[in-house]
Scaffold this motif. Structure first.
Motif, mmCIF file in Angstrom:
data_model
loop_
_atom_site.group_PDB
_atom_site.id
_atom_site.type_symbol
_atom_site.label_atom_id
_atom_site.label_comp_id
_atom_site.label_asym_id
_atom_site.label_seq_id
_atom_site.Cartn_x
_atom_site.Cartn_y
_atom_site.Cartn_z
ATOM 1 N N TRP A 264 2.654 -3.509 -12.178
ATOM 2 C CA TRP A 264 2.290 -3.001 -10.851
ATOM 3 C C TRP A 264 3.095 -1.763 -10.485
ATOM 4 O O TRP A 264 2.555 -0.798 -9.943
ATOM 5 C CB TRP A 264 2.524 -4.094 -9.807
ATOM 6 N N MET A 265 4.398 -1.789 -10.788
ATOM 7 C CA MET A 265 5.232 -0.647 -10.455
ATOM 8 C C MET A 265 4.864 0.567 -11.294
ATOM 9 O O MET A 265 4.941 1.709 -10.829
ATOM 10 C CB MET A 265 6.707 -1.001 -10.651
ATOM 11 N N LYS A 266 4.449 0.328 -12.536
ATOM 12 C CA LYS A 266 4.011 1.434 -13.389
ATOM 13 C C LYS A 266 2.770 2.093 -12.796
ATOM 14 O O LYS A 266 2.663 3.335 -12.749
ATOM 15 C CB LYS A 266 3.724 0.917 -14.795
ATOM 16 N N LEU A 267 1.839 1.274 -12.324
ATOM 17 C CA LEU A 267 0.640 1.825 -11.680
ATOM 18 C C LEU A 267 1.002 2.577 -10.400
ATOM 19 O O LEU A 267 0.435 3.635 -10.113
ATOM 20 C CB LEU A 267 -0.344 0.697 -11.363
ATOM 21 N N ALA A 268 1.953 2.026 -9.626
ATOM 22 C CA ALA A 268 2.368 2.686 -8.383
ATOM 23 C C ALA A 268 3.001 4.046 -8.678
ATOM 24 O O ALA A 268 2.750 5.018 -7.965
ATOM 25 C CB ALA A 268 3.350 1.791 -7.619
ATOM 26 N N ARG A 269 3.834 4.117 -9.718
ATOM 27 C CA ARG A 269 4.453 5.407 -10.075
ATOM 28 C C ARG A 269 3.406 6.410 -10.530
ATOM 29 O O ARG A 269 3.511 7.608 -10.223
ATOM 30 C CB ARG A 269 5.497 5.185 -11.167
ATOM 31 N N ALA A 270 2.398 5.922 -11.254
ATOM 32 C CA ALA A 270 1.323 6.825 -11.686
ATOM 33 C C ALA A 270 0.559 7.379 -10.490
ATOM 34 O O ALA A 270 0.260 8.582 -10.426
ATOM 35 C CB ALA A 270 0.381 6.093 -12.638
ATOM 36 N N LEU B 150 9.917 8.556 -1.241
ATOM 37 C CA LEU B 150 9.050 7.533 -1.815
ATOM 38 C C LEU B 150 9.609 6.884 -3.082
ATOM 39 O O LEU B 150 9.476 5.664 -3.249
ATOM 40 C CB LEU B 150 7.655 8.116 -2.083
ATOM 41 N N PRO B 151 10.229 7.639 -4.017
ATOM 42 C CA PRO B 151 10.797 6.957 -5.193
ATOM 43 C C PRO B 151 11.847 5.902 -4.831
ATOM 44 O O PRO B 151 11.865 4.814 -5.419
ATOM 45 C CB PRO B 151 11.420 8.114 -5.996
ATOM 46 N N ARG B 152 12.707 6.208 -3.844
ATOM 47 C CA ARG B 152 13.702 5.219 -3.419
ATOM 48 C C ARG B 152 13.031 4.008 -2.792
ATOM 49 O O ARG B 152 13.412 2.854 -3.038
ATOM 50 C CB ARG B 152 14.682 5.856 -2.429
ATOM 51 N N MET B 153 12.015 4.257 -1.973
ATOM 52 C CA MET B 153 11.290 3.154 -1.366
ATOM 53 C C MET B 153 10.588 2.312 -2.422
ATOM 54 O O MET B 153 10.521 1.076 -2.320
ATOM 55 C CB MET B 153 10.268 3.695 -0.353
ATOM 56 N N LEU B 154 10.070 2.984 -3.437
ATOM 57 C CA LEU B 154 9.386 2.265 -4.509
ATOM 58 C C LEU B 154 10.354 1.349 -5.255
ATOM 59 O O LEU B 154 10.003 0.214 -5.599
ATOM 60 C CB LEU B 154 8.753 3.271 -5.474
ATOM 61 N N LEU B 155 11.562 1.843 -5.497
ATOM 62 C CA LEU B 155 12.579 1.020 -6.158
ATOM 63 C C LEU B 155 12.950 -0.180 -5.287
ATOM 64 O O LEU B 155 13.107 -1.308 -5.794
ATOM 65 C CB LEU B 155 13.816 1.867 -6.466
ATOM 66 N N GLN B 156 13.082 0.052 -3.982
ATOM 67 C CA GLN B 156 13.400 -1.042 -3.068
ATOM 68 C C GLN B 156 12.276 -2.074 -3.043
ATOM 69 O O GLN B 156 12.512 -3.284 -2.995
ATOM 70 C CB GLN B 156 13.651 -0.484 -1.671
ATOM 71 N N TRP B 157 11.054 -1.601 -3.094
ATOM 72 C CA TRP B 157 9.904 -2.498 -3.125
ATOM 73 C C TRP B 157 9.872 -3.309 -4.419
ATOM 74 O O TRP B 157 9.518 -4.487 -4.410
ATOM 75 C CB TRP B 157 8.633 -1.681 -2.966
ATOM 76 N N GLN B 158 10.258 -2.665 -5.517
ATOM 77 C CA GLN B 158 10.307 -3.375 -6.792
ATOM 78 C C GLN B 158 11.329 -4.509 -6.744
ATOM 79 O O GLN B 158 11.067 -5.616 -7.231
ATOM 80 C CB GLN B 158 10.646 -2.400 -7.922
#
Length: 295
Positions: free
Chosen positions: A95-101, A65-73
């Motif tokens: 938005w990405m900060k909220l997603a990481r939280a 998920l962290p890699r996917m989150l970076l790709q989404w960013q």
């Protein structure tokens, strides 16, 4: 009462097989034995093969998920370049900060869930032993149990007997039909995902199969992770388009071919009524409420 309710539903699933075997001149004791052996085999295959495989893939997905989150960013940052008047880089970062939280809270939830399960291993073992035993006696002593229940009812009950006969047939047909639908949709989805080379095929196939329990809402919710995983694996391209087409065909065949075949005598309800039934009965009894909402 959860083991009892589960056992009754599973016994309904096997009762159709017993009736088919008896109709082919198989002795009742042998029909019950064959049905119970099939149930036990399927029960332990799901327990020790399907669920561990899906859990392992879910763990791998969570690690990715962290890699996917970076790709989404990175994808979202493209919006700031194309539409600077609508999206700003500060908004994307927020938005990405909220997603990481949220991702961190999800990790804590999974850890606490695993610890809670470890504390309830003894209860789980009792459940796994109790359900097969109850299913066996519900199949073997069906008539005895029904006679025992009838002893609490009035001797003259023509209306109640008529309602019981209709409900018994409706419940049995619905439960077996829904189980067959879950098996077919889940298996076809899994095989299709494997053929396409999609990651987490077992987990996604299981989710797609279970999604048919909740009409409309289930399919809509499961579509998002299927397409997101396809995008993160392949990006926009021919593979993603193929996945989208195959998944759409599966959903279309389920809704327009499989459901009418399995539930040809089901009550035709408006979608709003179905959604309200899902919300109400699902809120009362969780998954079993969604499963038995039309009865």
């Amino acid at each position: 009462m959860a083991p009892v309710i589960t056992s009754i539903i599973l016994a309904f699933l096997m009762q159709g097989l017993i009736a088919q075997l008896i109709a082919r001149n198989v002795p009742q004791w042998m029909a019950v034995s064959i049905a119970f052996l099939i149930f036990v085999g399927s029960f332990f295959v799901i327990l020790f093969v399907v669920l561990p495989l899906a859990w392992n893939q879910m763990t791998n997905l969570f690690n990715e998920l962290p890699r996917m989150l970076l790709q989404w960013q990175q994808l979202l940052l493209v919006l700031t370049e194309r539409y600077p008047d609508i999206f700003s880089e500060a908004q994307i970062q927020e938005w990405m900060k909220l997603a990481r939280a949220e991702l961190g809270q999800l990790g804590q939830l999974l850890v606490s869930f695993s610890i809670a399960n470890l504390l309830n291993v003894f209860g789980l073992l009792i459940y796994l032993v109790l359900v097969p035993i109850l299913v066996f006696f519900f199949l073997k002593d069906k008539q005895i149990l029904l006679l025992w229940l009838k002893s609490f009812l009035p001797a003259e009950r023509p209306m109640l007997s008529k309602i019981w006969q209709e409900m018994n047939e409706q419940v049995a047909n619905y439960v077996r039909g829904k189980a067959i639908e879950i098996l077919i949709v889940g298996s076809v989805s899994y095989l299709s995902f494997v053929a396409l080379g999609l990651n987490y095929a077992a987990l996604l196939g299981l989710l797609v199969g279970l999604s048919v329990v909740i009409p409309y809402i289930g399919a809509a919710v499961v579509t998002l992770p299927v397409l997101l995983i396809g995008y993160f694996q392949w990006g926009w391209g021919a593979d993603f388009l193929t996945l989208f087409i195959v998944y759409s065909v599966i959903q279309a065949l389920d809704g327009n071919v499989l459901v009418p075949l399995l539930f040809s005598e089901a009550v035709n309800l408006h979608p709003v009524a179905i959604i309200l039934a899902v919300l109400v009965f699902g809120g009362f009894w969780g998954l079993w409420g969604c499963f038995l909402q039309f009865l």
